[in-house]
Design a protein around this motif. Structure first.
Motif, PDB file in Angstrom:
ATOM      1  N   ARG A 222       1.990   1.848  -3.481  1.00  0.00           N
ATOM      2  CA  ARG A 222       0.883   2.332  -4.300  1.00  0.00           C
ATOM      3  C   ARG A 222       0.628   3.815  -4.075  1.00  0.00           C
ATOM      4  NH1 ARG A 222      -5.317  -0.082  -4.142  1.00  0.00           N
ATOM      5  NH2 ARG A 222      -6.203   1.368  -5.677  1.00  0.00           N
ATOM      6  N   HIS A 223       0.823   4.288  -2.842  1.00  0.00           N
ATOM      7  CA  HIS A 223       0.549   5.692  -2.509  1.00  0.00           C
ATOM      8  C   HIS A 223       1.845   6.466  -2.255  1.00  0.00           C
ATOM      9  CE1 HIS A 223      -3.746   4.881  -2.203  1.00  0.00           C
ATOM     10  NE2 HIS A 223      -3.473   3.825  -1.464  1.00  0.00           N
ATOM     11  N   ARG A 224       2.885   6.146  -2.997  1.00  0.00           N
ATOM     12  CA  ARG A 224       4.191   6.774  -2.763  1.00  0.00           C
ATOM     13  C   ARG A 224       4.178   8.276  -3.032  1.00  0.00           C
ATOM     14  NH1 ARG A 224       4.280   3.301  -6.932  1.00  0.00           N
ATOM     15  NH2 ARG A 224       4.708   4.072  -9.033  1.00  0.00           N
TER      16      ARG A 224
ATOM     17  N   TYR B 151       2.279   4.577   5.600  1.00  0.00           N
ATOM     18  CA  TYR B 151       3.481   5.359   5.859  1.00  0.00           C
ATOM     19  C   TYR B 151       3.618   5.701   7.336  1.00  0.00           C
ATOM     20  CZ  TYR B 151       4.894   5.761   1.035  1.00  0.00           C
ATOM     21  OH  TYR B 151       5.338   5.467  -0.234  1.00  0.00           O
TER      22      TYR B 151
ATOM     23  N   GLY C 202      -3.025   4.995   2.607  1.00  0.00           N
ATOM     24  CA  GLY C 202      -1.655   5.413   2.375  1.00  0.00           C
ATOM     25  C   GLY C 202      -1.038   6.054   3.600  1.00  0.00           C
TER      26      GLY C 202
ATOM     27  N   PRO D 191      -5.534  13.229   1.646  1.00  0.00           N
ATOM     28  CA  PRO D 191      -4.692  12.041   1.457  1.00  0.00           C
ATOM     29  C   PRO D 191      -5.471  10.763   1.720  1.00  0.00           C
ATOM     30  CG  PRO D 191      -4.154  13.131   3.522  1.00  0.00           C
ATOM     31  CD  PRO D 191      -5.099  14.037   2.790  1.00  0.00           C
ATOM     32  N   ASP D 192      -5.176   9.728   0.948  1.00  0.00           N
ATOM     33  CA  ASP D 192      -5.851   8.452   1.119  1.00  0.00           C
ATOM     34  C   ASP D 192      -5.520   7.876   2.500  1.00  0.00           C
ATOM     35  OD1 ASP D 192      -6.044   5.378   0.938  1.00  0.00           O
ATOM     36  OD2 ASP D 192      -7.091   6.062  -0.857  1.00  0.00           O
TER      37      ASP D 192
ATOM     38  N   LEU E 166       0.822  -1.202   0.000  1.00  0.00           N
ATOM     39  CA  LEU E 166       0.000   0.000   0.000  1.00  0.00           C
ATOM     40  C   LEU E 166       0.860   1.258   0.000  1.00  0.00           C
ATOM     41  CD1 LEU E 166      -2.883  -0.972   2.456  1.00  0.00           C
ATOM     42  CD2 LEU E 166      -3.089  -0.465   0.017  1.00  0.00           C
TER      43      LEU E 166
ATOM     44  N   ARG F 256       3.741  14.876  -1.311  1.00  0.00           N
ATOM     45  CA  ARG F 256       2.628  15.793  -1.066  1.00  0.00           C
ATOM     46  C   ARG F 256       2.448  16.142   0.406  1.00  0.00           C
ATOM     47  NH1 ARG F 256      -2.182  12.708  -2.723  1.00  0.00           N
ATOM     48  NH2 ARG F 256      -3.248  14.510  -1.818  1.00  0.00           N
TER      49      ARG F 256
ATOM     50  N   LEU G  38       2.323  10.329  -1.726  1.00  0.00           N
ATOM     51  CA  LEU G  38       2.061  11.019  -0.460  1.00  0.00           C
ATOM     52  C   LEU G  38       3.340  11.535   0.188  1.00  0.00           C
ATOM     53  CD1 LEU G  38      -0.676   8.811   1.280  1.00  0.00           C
ATOM     54  CD2 LEU G  38      -0.916  11.160   0.470  1.00  0.00           C
TER      55      LEU G  38
END
Length: 334
Positions: A67-69, A197, A193, A189-190, A64, A74, A71
């Motif tokens: 997939r949301h790298r 993190y 994710g 943000p998801d 995951l 951001r 973030l």
């Protein structure tokens, strides 16, 4: 941390599924303490148990994170703060408290967090709160006094209580950080994710603090005792990582997407009840009648503080500042 306004009535579609997921999350989180305490009593340091939990869950969540790298670029400050407070801080303080005070007491003290959030809103931000919310704070404080039996000269370990309060304060930090990540509903943000993190960042911080290379790894190859009953240590660890962390986080996030955050949070208050009952049944930690009554007051106070609403038809202030699609993490990542 401004208080967001959100509709207090979730849509009917998926509400039943959301409620089931929220209860499943409370059950999963509530079982973490009773599985962790035997490992601590078997010889593992509380910080080492926390590191094993967070690092193991972080490994599971790596896909995951990949997939949301985006973030990382951001929302770097949000991810760092979430990992430090909502993951490392809550878990470390809660598990350290478990080594000194009963599971139920530690979790009930931690559930002062909703009251502390309202204290932040009222006295730091100087924003008004509802009268019902203030009543909830008073009830929670009175319940805590019963839980720790203040009339007997604070019979519980003072450091253990301070550690449990530290876990509650870290949960307040979680609410503040969650609110900072919600400035735009479309650009929020998801949650999966952020959780992934957060676990990776928390594992990195705990690696420095816990120094796992000094851990007695042989404990994991032996058995631990759960109220006299031998249980394989690796089974307890697998439960903590897979069920009490990964499953608990995912079901919690999915539930908040189907329920309003305040409804999901209120259902999550069952975690304290579940943990206390499990500690009673599996660990033999019996609480007195005043302590049980105090625990009920803490939960009632948390319920009122977190879910108090204005008149019907008005917009509802969310005490924690969590938007409809924001994070739904509880625990202790704890």
């Amino acid at each position: 941390m401004p208080v967001h306004m959100t509709d207090s009535s979730p849509t009917g579609h998926g509400k039943g599924a959301g409620l089931g997921l929220a209860i499943a999350s409370a059950l999963a989180f509530g079982g973490s303490g009773v599985a962790a305490k035997p490992l601590i009593e078997a010889g593992l340091d509380p910080l080492h148990v926390v590191w094993l939990r967070v690092a193991g869950a972080a490994l599971v969540m790596v896909p995951l994170a990949v997939r949301h790298r985006a973030l990382v670029r951001r929302r770097p400050a949000l991810l760092a703060g979430f990992g430090l407070l909502a993951v490392a801080g809550v878990q470390a303080c809660y598990f350290a408290a478990l080594s000194r005070i009963p599971v139920g007491v530690a979790l009930l003290v931690e559930y002062l967090a909703p009251a502390l959030v309202l204290g932040w809103v009222r006295f730091v931000q100087r924003r008004p709160v509802t009268r019902a919310a203030a009543v909830g704070v008073v009830l929670a404080a009175g319940g805590l006094a019963c839980v720790v039996e203040v009339w007997s000269g604070l019979s519980f370990d003072a450091l253990g209580l301070l550690l449990a309060l530290g876990a509650a304060c870290c949960q307040v930090g979680y609410f503040v950080l969650a609110d900072q990540g919600s400035d735009s509903a479309d650009d929020a943000p998801d949650p999966l994710g952020v959780i992934a993190y957060g676990l990776l960042g928390g594992a990195a911080v705990l690696t420095v603090v816990a120094r796992p290379w000094t851990m007695d790894w042989s404990v994991l190859t032996h058995t631990a005792r759960m109220d006299g009953t031998p249980v394989a240590a690796w089974v307890l660890l697998a439960w903590i990582v897979l069920v009490a962390t990964v499953v608990a986080y995912i079901t919690g996030v999915l539930s908040v997407r189907r329920l309003s955050p305040q409804v999901a949070g209120v259902v999550a208050c069952l975690e304290a009840v579940i943990a206390t009952v499990l500690a009673w049944v599996l660990l033999g930690e019996h609480l007195s009648a005043p302590q049980l009554a105090g625990g009920a007051l803490v939960l009632v106070g948390a319920f009122i503080a977190q879910s108090s609403t204005p008149a019907k038809g008005a917009a509802e202030p969310v005490a924690g500042g969590l938007p409809e699609r924001e994070l739904a993490v509880r625990e202790p990542v704890a």
